[in-house]
Design an enzyme around this catalytic site. Structure first.
Site, PDB file in Angstrom:
ATOM      1  N   GLU A 277     -51.950  17.150 -24.635  1.00  0.00           N
ATOM      2  CA  GLU A 277     -52.949  16.200 -24.151  1.00  0.00           C
ATOM      3  C   GLU A 277     -52.774  16.134 -22.642  1.00  0.00           C
ATOM      4  OE1 GLU A 277     -55.102  14.007 -25.901  1.00  0.00           O
ATOM      5  OE2 GLU A 277     -54.793  15.120 -27.755  1.00  0.00           O
ATOM      6  N   CYS A 312     -55.839   9.467 -17.987  1.00  0.00           N
ATOM      7  CA  CYS A 312     -56.336  10.834 -18.086  1.00  0.00           C
ATOM      8  C   CYS A 312     -57.834  10.882 -18.328  1.00  0.00           C
ATOM      9  CB  CYS A 312     -55.610  11.573 -19.196  1.00  0.00           C
ATOM     10  SG  CYS A 312     -55.538  10.636 -20.734  1.00  0.00           S
TER      11      CYS A 312
END
Lengths: 545, 447
Positions: A277, A312
């Protein structure tokens, strides 16, 4: 950039004790092998040193070093416990999920306190993005686990008649989860919930850059969960390296693309599959055909009210039409003041920058010549408080640093175009991001955007919320922004092996399958494979036993 | 012309440009390519059979059934299902994001005959690097794909280590690799007396009827009880003779060993001191023809060479145990295999096997066949591999499933936003907990 353990911590006021500080201090531009050497060397020297500045480290001396041997022992123990079969049962998994649920209820305040300590996260933001996120994950697993665990029956065809088939989900074994610092609680617990619901044993390595949350996780997971199957290893580069040398059955890593490569290379040695991720520059394209106020508020919510842009999936930069930009900026200014007041650095509803290093990095982006004269709002900073005011830049050049790397902070560049369609080229010239946003009422534009832009996930007319508490959507990247995904059933599936099972009986065993191969057998077999009923009949008639 | 790093880089660049033009994304293009594949295998069937006969002495029927037949099936599944696979999958959304609708949009990953057609079905541009160990097939694939497929998006690169290395240095969006790695396979047998011939035939079909044991899912070895072993060996002997005659080295229904390297490797297994005296059937070889007869070995020691490596050939060791339950431990001690097989009528035992044995795939009472069931994923676990394909799993493997959430501008409660007051906190908490009463109370200032 969400590098976790490889970012140095230089501030003397850092809460971390000496060993970790030194280990990180030397990690700036080294390759992993050298990192390890340096860190070990420093650890040894700190043991033998009697200098006054290392007095904090004497406490660390007493703690046992978590090295390769320790890691190997840990994995062996968890593997034995996994092999005993206890984590496979529905009852065990439910018991652990219930324990996590209990922990989230009972320790809510402590969790929010730790998050506040680590990143000055406002309490409501901490509740929604961390505690609530974990609760939702846990509840979904509790509700759906029985259903997820059921083998999936699938259809078979005439070629294997008579037969029945199913896909059985089974746990992979021993899973390693390497978490990060910006949502240090939910990004640790969410994958752990997934791994447990799939019946694995788990080791969690939280980020040392969020030390209060790291030690809270170590403490609480030990108290609430089954230690023979779930463990936490705290530490920095040496500990992570020691863990990565072991053979895991799956690794989930959240962080930067640079470290993601290191993790994947380490995993490749053992043929360990990985979920990465990562991040990227998440663009938000803003059309003029919108509800202006709601758009401005949602952009702010997806940037400054989201860990001060340190996420993110934060809106990294905006693309909008030249003639619309002033309107958008005015709306953003107004809503920013509504949210954070006239002096945002003083607002307690905005997170701080996590560390002096990150602070320095962001200031560099702002002070660069190419960017500094493009500031249309904000730019103020307070080094002591590690806070930077919400800052908007208009029309920075492409070569400016702020447009070259993932910002991960409260700076928002706005790029202008003549036509909104020009935004596609700008976005596609960069690596695929983890998320892409579009604000518009124009249905055709929505369709085109979804069709043309590739990203981990997409959200139309809002930011970030597609990941927080939304059931049914996978969360993961593509290309530089990551591989694999999780959340909800996708977590269960990602931490499972989908084993194909075909059952046959002993009746009906026609000779045609076996040698010696005659032309008649060939005809019959072809007919069956083609599912061609006429050919089968013809072959049967033409073929006598 | 040498295919080096530069050639690889320019190939990938060209493929990426083609992909970026958008042509591989359309349903029409994908269908046209799958149809081209079908046309190719029908029109060129003889050539394909000939190439495989040249590479492996593969019996034509094996080629027709396993290679062409299965591939045609894959194509047909895609033709039938592609429209549905390409439709975005609607997903549920929850109260926190109401009003909104969500979907998972499949999109192709850019830039390898079953994996290739799977990648094409998912809308990608593909480069296929066939194995140089089967040179006739490799050359044929290069020729036919160039003739039948859209060359701007589908290419073949022939070669060996150098070419593969050059390719691997490029950035791909996905790589599917089939080959080396420990892929053990296990067979267990505990069939009742009258079913033994069927069991024997099915083992034979999965072993020697499948490229003469040179298949990743061929049964590698058998475990059975000491009592049953002699019966199994007898049944195998009888059926082997029925299938391949008294002189199997001469049988046209048996593939040869692919290369002299592999022939030497297999011979080493037989020459191992530890297995001398354990050969109970076969063992004949012909180096000039690269042929090895179906060979059975009984009770080889567990540390013999043949038991520590993947065999990938026509040698079948039979391990005996006292109780069949011991076989689970034996299997689980090794690395996870690509396939595991069980022959039994005992339902409880079947259940235990499925529960306790981890492998890529399992098949009860037969061998290899699970490969042809398109609704089952084909892939390994642990040492036997990662990821899966076949049928829709191919489509999914070469696809990025993009999560998309659509929201409108209505339903924008200010309680999401700073400044975070106590009321907002309480209401928000109640709302996200789905606690309607709590929401109402908070909104009215009652909590």
């Amino acid at each position: 950039m969400k590098s976790l353990c490889l970012h140095p911590l230089l501030a003397p006021s850092s809460a971390l004790v000496g060993r970790k500080v030194f280990a990180n201090h030397l990690t700036t531009k080294c390759f992993p092998k050298q990192l390890r050497f340096h860190s070990r060397y420093v650890v040894v020297s700190s043991y033998s040193s009697s200098s006054a500045t290392l007095s904090a480290e004497s406490e660390v001396d007493k703690k046992q070093v978590f090295d390769g041997d320790e890691a190997a022992l840990l994995v062996r123990e968890l593997r034995n416990n996994f092999d005993s079969g206890k984590t496979k049962s529905y009852e065990w998994r439910i018991s652990q999920l219930q324990a996590i649920s209990k922990m989230l209820e009972e320790k809510e305040n402590e969790i929010i306190d730790a998050l506040h300590k680590d990143v000055s996260k406002p309490r409501l933001e901490a509740y929604i993005t961390e505690v609530f996120q974990a609760k939702t994950s846990c509840n979904e697993a509790l509700q759906e686990l029985k259903h997820w665990m059921k083998p999936e029956k699938v259809s078979t065809s005439i070629t294997t008649f008579p037969s029945s088939a199913e896909i059985v989900s089974e746990p992979l074994g021993v899973v390693l989860i390497i978490s990060t610092w910006n949502f240090p609680f939910s990004l640790s617990l969410d994958p752990v919930i997934g791994a447990i619901s799939a019946g694995n044993t788990v080791v969690l390595k939280p980020s040392e850059i969020a030390p209060a949350t790291s030690s809270l996780l170590a403490n609480f997971l030990e108290t609430y969960l089954d230690n023979s199957a779930v463990r936490v290893v705290e530490g920095a580069v040496p500990e992570t390296t020691a863990l990565l040398d072991q053979k895991w059955d799956k690794i989930l890593y959240t962080g930067s693309a640079r470290v993601g490569r290191i993790v994947m290379a380490a995993a490749a040695k053992h043929l360990t599959p990985v979920i990465l991720e990562l991040g990227g520059k998440c663009p938000a394209v803003v059309d003029s055909n919108i509800n202006l106020q709601v758009t401005a508020r949602r952009i702010i919510a997806g940037k400054w009210a989201c860990n001060s842009g340190q996420a993110c999936i934060s809106v990294d930069y905006i693309i909008t039409r030249k003639d619309f930009a002033p309107t958008l900026i005015a709306a953003l200014k107004e809503e920013l003041e509504n949210f954070f007041g006239k002096d945002p650095i003083e607002s307690k509803d905005m997170s701080r920058i996590v560390s002096p290093t990150q602070f320095a990095r962001l200031v560099k982006l702002l002070d660069e010549d190419k960017a500094s004269d493009k500031i249309v709002l904000g730019g103020q900073r307070d080094e002591k408080k590690l806070k930077i005011a919400p800052t908007i830049l208009l029309d920075v050049p492409e070569e400016a640093m702020v447009m070259q790397e993932e910002i991960f902070g409260p700076i928002l560049p706005i790029i202008t175009v003549d036509n909104i369609e020009d935004s596609y080229g700008i976005i596609k010239s960069r690596p695929k991001p983890l998320a892409a946003y579009l604000f518009t009422n124009n249905e055709q534009l929505k369709k085109d955007y979804v069709d043309k832009i590739s990203s981990g996930g997409m959200l139309i007319n809002d930011a970030v919320v597609h990941v927080v508490a939304t059931r049914g959507l996978p969360f993961g990247g593509v290309e530089e922004s990551g591989m694999g995904c999780y959340h909800g059933k996708f977590s269960f599936d990602s931490f499972s092996h989908k084993k194909a099972v075909l059952y046959k009986g002993f009746d009906s065993d026609p000779d045609i399958r076996y040698p010696p191969y005659t032309p008649e057998k060939a005809k019959m077999l072809r007919a069956i494979l083609d599912g061609n009923i006429f050919a089968i009949i013809l072959a049967l008639l033409g073929w006598s036993k | 012309m040498v295919f080096d790093g530069e050639a690889a880089a320019s190939l990938v660049k060209e493929m990426r440009l083609s992909f970026n033009s958008g042509k591989t994304r359309s349903y029409e293009w994908r269908i046209s390519q799958v149809n081209a594949f079908l046309k190719m295998v029908v029109e060129q069937e003889d050539q394909i059979i000939e190439a495989l006969r040249s590479d492996l002495a593969k019996p034509p029927l094996e080629t027709v059934v396993y290679e062409i037949g299965m591939f045609k099936n894959s194509c047909e599944v895609i033709l039938k299902e592609l429209k549905q696979w390409m439709t975005p999958e609607k997903a549920k959304t929850s109260i926190t994001t109401f009003p909104s609708s969500a979907e998972i949009v499949p999109e192709p990953l850019v830039l390898s005959l079953d994996p290739v057609v799977g990648a094409i079905a998912a809308g990608n541009a593909v480069v296929l690097k066939p194995s140089e160990i089967s040179p006739a097939s490799s050359a044929l694939l290069a020729k036919l794909l160039a003739e039948y497929m859209d060359n701007s998006c589908v290419r073949v690169v022939e070669g060996a280590v150098d070419e593969t290395t050059a390719l691997l240095q490029q950035k791909w969006d996905k790589i599917l690799y089939t080959g080396n790695g420990k892929v053990g396979r296990i067979v267990m047998a505990a069939a009742a007396k009258h079913l033994t011939p069927v069991t024997a035939r099915r083992i034979i079909s999965g072993k020697w009827g499948c490229n003469n044991g040179q298949a990743c899912i061929s049964p590698d070895y058998v475990i059975t009880t000491k009592d049953f072993a002699p019966k199994l060996v007898d049944a195998l002997k009888v059926e082997l003779e029925n299938c391949f005659g008294k002189n199997p080295l001469e049988s046209v229904d048996l593939s040869r060993i692919v290369s002299s390297n592999h022939f030497a490797r297999l011979t080493k297994f037989l020459d191992d001191d530890k297995v001398s005296g354990k050969i109970v059937y076969g063992g004949e070889k012909d180096e000039s023809k690269l042929r090895i007869a179906p060979t059975l070995l009984l009770d080889v020691p567990r540390d013999s060479l043949i038991m520590t490596e993947e065999i990938f050939g026509p040698l079948l060791p039979i391990i005996t145990v006292n109780k069949l339950e011991e076989s689970f431990d034996f299997i689980n001690e090794g690395t996870k295999p690509l396939a595991a097989y069980l022959f039994t009528n005992d339902n409880k035992f079947k259940e235990e096997f499925v529960k306790n044995v981890s492998a890529g795939g399992l098949l009860i009472n037969d061998t290899v066949l699970h490969l042809v069931v398109h609704s089952l994923p084909f892939g390994g676990v642990g040492e036997s591999g990662m990821g899966a394909y076949h049928g829709k799993f191919s489509f999914d493997a070469f696809t990025h499933r993009k999560a998309v959430l659509y929201r409108g501008f209505t339903g924008d409660a200010s309680l999401r936003y700073p400044p975070y007051t106590d009321t907002k906190q309480k209401t928000m908490k109640a709302l996200v907990a789905g606690d309607v009463t709590g929401v109402v109370r908070a909104l009215f200032g009652w909590s």
